[in-house]
Scaffold this motif. Structure first.
Motif, mmCIF file in Angstrom:
data_model
loop_
_atom_site.group_PDB
_atom_site.id
_atom_site.type_symbol
_atom_site.label_atom_id
_atom_site.label_comp_id
_atom_site.label_asym_id
_atom_site.label_seq_id
_atom_site.Cartn_x
_atom_site.Cartn_y
_atom_site.Cartn_z
ATOM 1 N N LEU A 159 0.833 -1.205 0.000
ATOM 2 C CA LEU A 159 0.000 0.000 0.000
ATOM 3 C C LEU A 159 0.868 1.256 0.000
ATOM 4 N N LEU A 160 1.966 1.226 0.760
ATOM 5 C CA LEU A 160 2.855 2.384 0.819
ATOM 6 C C LEU A 160 3.444 2.684 -0.551
ATOM 7 N N LYS A 161 3.801 1.648 -1.280
ATOM 8 C CA LYS A 161 4.356 1.832 -2.627
ATOM 9 C C LYS A 161 3.337 2.529 -3.521
ATOM 10 N N GLU A 162 2.074 2.103 -3.431
ATOM 11 C CA GLU A 162 1.021 2.723 -4.238
ATOM 12 C C GLU A 162 0.806 4.177 -3.845
ATOM 13 N N VAL A 163 0.822 4.460 -2.540
ATOM 14 C CA VAL A 163 0.624 5.834 -2.058
ATOM 15 C C VAL A 163 1.762 6.730 -2.524
ATOM 16 N N ARG A 164 2.997 6.246 -2.414
ATOM 17 C CA ARG A 164 4.151 7.023 -2.867
ATOM 18 C C ARG A 164 4.038 7.350 -4.354
ATOM 19 N N GLN A 165 3.655 6.369 -5.150
ATOM 20 C CA GLN A 165 3.518 6.584 -6.595
ATOM 21 C C GLN A 165 2.419 7.602 -6.890
ATOM 22 N N GLN A 208 12.721 23.474 6.972
ATOM 23 C CA GLN A 208 13.863 22.674 6.526
ATOM 24 C C GLN A 208 13.464 21.621 5.500
ATOM 25 N N GLY A 209 12.175 21.531 5.198
ATOM 26 C CA GLY A 209 11.698 20.560 4.214
ATOM 27 C C GLY A 209 10.176 20.494 4.244
ATOM 28 N N PHE A 210 9.631 19.472 3.595
ATOM 29 C CA PHE A 210 8.179 19.349 3.517
ATOM 30 C C PHE A 210 7.753 17.889 3.679
ATOM 31 N N ARG A 211 6.580 17.718 4.268
ATOM 32 C CA ARG A 211 5.960 16.407 4.387
ATOM 33 C C ARG A 211 4.684 16.415 3.554
ATOM 34 N N PHE A 212 4.261 15.220 3.154
ATOM 35 C CA PHE A 212 3.103 15.095 2.274
ATOM 36 C C PHE A 212 2.067 14.171 2.914
ATOM 37 N N GLU A 213 0.863 14.691 3.072
ATOM 38 C CA GLU A 213 -0.219 13.950 3.721
ATOM 39 C C GLU A 213 -1.255 13.549 2.679
ATOM 40 N N GLY A 221 9.319 14.222 2.034
ATOM 41 C CA GLY A 221 9.502 14.282 0.595
ATOM 42 C C GLY A 221 10.461 13.219 0.096
ATOM 43 N N SER A 222 11.549 13.000 0.820
ATOM 44 C CA SER A 222 12.540 12.001 0.414
ATOM 45 C C SER A 222 11.981 10.586 0.495
ATOM 46 N N GLU A 223 10.965 10.375 1.355
ATOM 47 C CA GLU A 223 10.333 9.058 1.459
ATOM 48 C C GLU A 223 9.410 8.796 0.269
ATOM 49 N N VAL A 224 8.876 9.878 -0.310
ATOM 50 C CA VAL A 224 8.018 9.734 -1.482
ATOM 51 C C VAL A 224 8.878 9.442 -2.711
ATOM 52 N N HIS A 225 9.865 10.317 -2.949
ATOM 53 C CA HIS A 225 10.774 10.142 -4.093
ATOM 54 C C HIS A 225 11.951 11.097 -3.898
ATOM 55 N N ARG A 226 13.110 10.707 -4.360
ATOM 56 C CA ARG A 226 14.290 11.548 -4.170
ATOM 57 C C ARG A 226 14.163 12.902 -4.851
ATOM 58 N N SER A 227 13.307 13.002 -5.869
ATOM 59 C CA SER A 227 13.103 14.279 -6.559
ATOM 60 C C SER A 227 12.201 15.229 -5.777
#
Length: 287
Positions: A159-165, A208-213, A221-227
């Protein structure tokens, strides 16, 4: 199903917690005991424990937690079977034991208390009891066709893989659809596409960065994708003009302007400058 275990010294307090009616407690298993109260059970434990004065933590406390879905369909006889199978896997069959199910929350779980001292006065070896408890719970889950920890972890990873994508897809869509040129407009663009962007603020009060809910997940952000680190997003936003930027305006959050952390701002400036220089060189040689 998850299993946790440890040796304890506070027998009566623990049994009283297990028997707490406010938690919807229900006795689902009792072995070599006749008492009907925490005090009576403790006294019965103590009669056996007095044979071994060297062992201080003389009661074993286990928590066995089926998944929420499994817990909803399990009956008292099923919880009793779980306790019997668990004790067998732990080689604790011939000992005083009592177990309660707590039903006060959506997640039904078992509190199992076992006398560490057997009827010969010998103390159970509690080495690596935490790991052995987990292994025993896995074995029982397999035997009773319940969901194991490995299955839960696999589903979460899937599920995490799908959410990240999906977050990454909406990120690219927001950049293309709204062409934001700063973080404020980017946050609004993502919100329009169903993703909440939350600034991560350090102790100095800077971003210092951003999180995505999204869909119950909250990821860096780095957990979603390095970009999607703050620096890489900033490069995409501020590098569209093909001109070197000297500073980046604070980001307005809840009507309060919050500056970027110096390291993040410098990273973005360097990335944009490098991109502009490359663009100029490419243009100069006709690429």
């Amino acid at each position: 199903m998850i299993g946790k275990g440890k040796a304890i010294a506070h027998t009566q307090a623990s049994v009283a917690y297990g028997w707490n009616q406010e938690k919807g407690a229900e006795v689902v298993f009792k072995q070599e005991l006749v008492g009907d109260s925490p005090n009576e059970i403790t006294q019965e434990f103590k009669m056996v424990q007095d044979q071994n004065y060297h062992c201080q933590k003389n009661t074993l406390s286990f928590v066995i937690s089926p998944t929420i879905e499994d817990g909803k369909r399990l009956q008292q006889k099923d919880f009793e079977m779980i306790c019997k199978r668990f004790l067998k896997e732990m080689k604790l069959e011939q000992r005083q034991a009592i177990a309660f199910v707590h039903n006060n929350k959506e997640h039904a779980h078992i509190h199992l208390y076992v006398n560490r001292i057997d009827f010969r006065g010998v103390a159970y070896n509690d080495s690596f009891i935490g790991k052995r408890s987990q292994y025993a719970a896995e074995k029982v889950a397999e035997q009773l066709q319940l969901t194991t920890v490995k299955q839960v972890q696999f589903e979460k990873q899937f599920l995490l893989k799908e959410v990240r994508q999906e977050i990454k897809r909406r990120h690219e869509l927001s950049l293309k659809q709204f062409t934001p040129k700063n973080f404020e407009s980017y946050i609004k663009a993502m919100q329009n596409n169903g993703v909440k962007v939350l600034p991560s603020i350090n102790k100095s009060g800077n971003i210092q960065g951003f999180r995505f809910e999204f869909n119950g997940y909250n990821l860096k952000g780095s957990e979603v994708h390095r970009s999607m680190t703050g620096g890489n997003i900033g490069q995409r936003l501020y590098g569209q003009s093909n001109s070197v930027i000297k500073n980046i305006a604070p980001v307005k959050v809840l009507d309060k302007a919050i500056p970027l952390a110096p390291r993040l701002a410098l990273s973005i400036v360097k990335k944009v400058a490098k991109r502009v220089v490359k663009h100029s060189i490419d243009a100069g040689i006709g690429i």
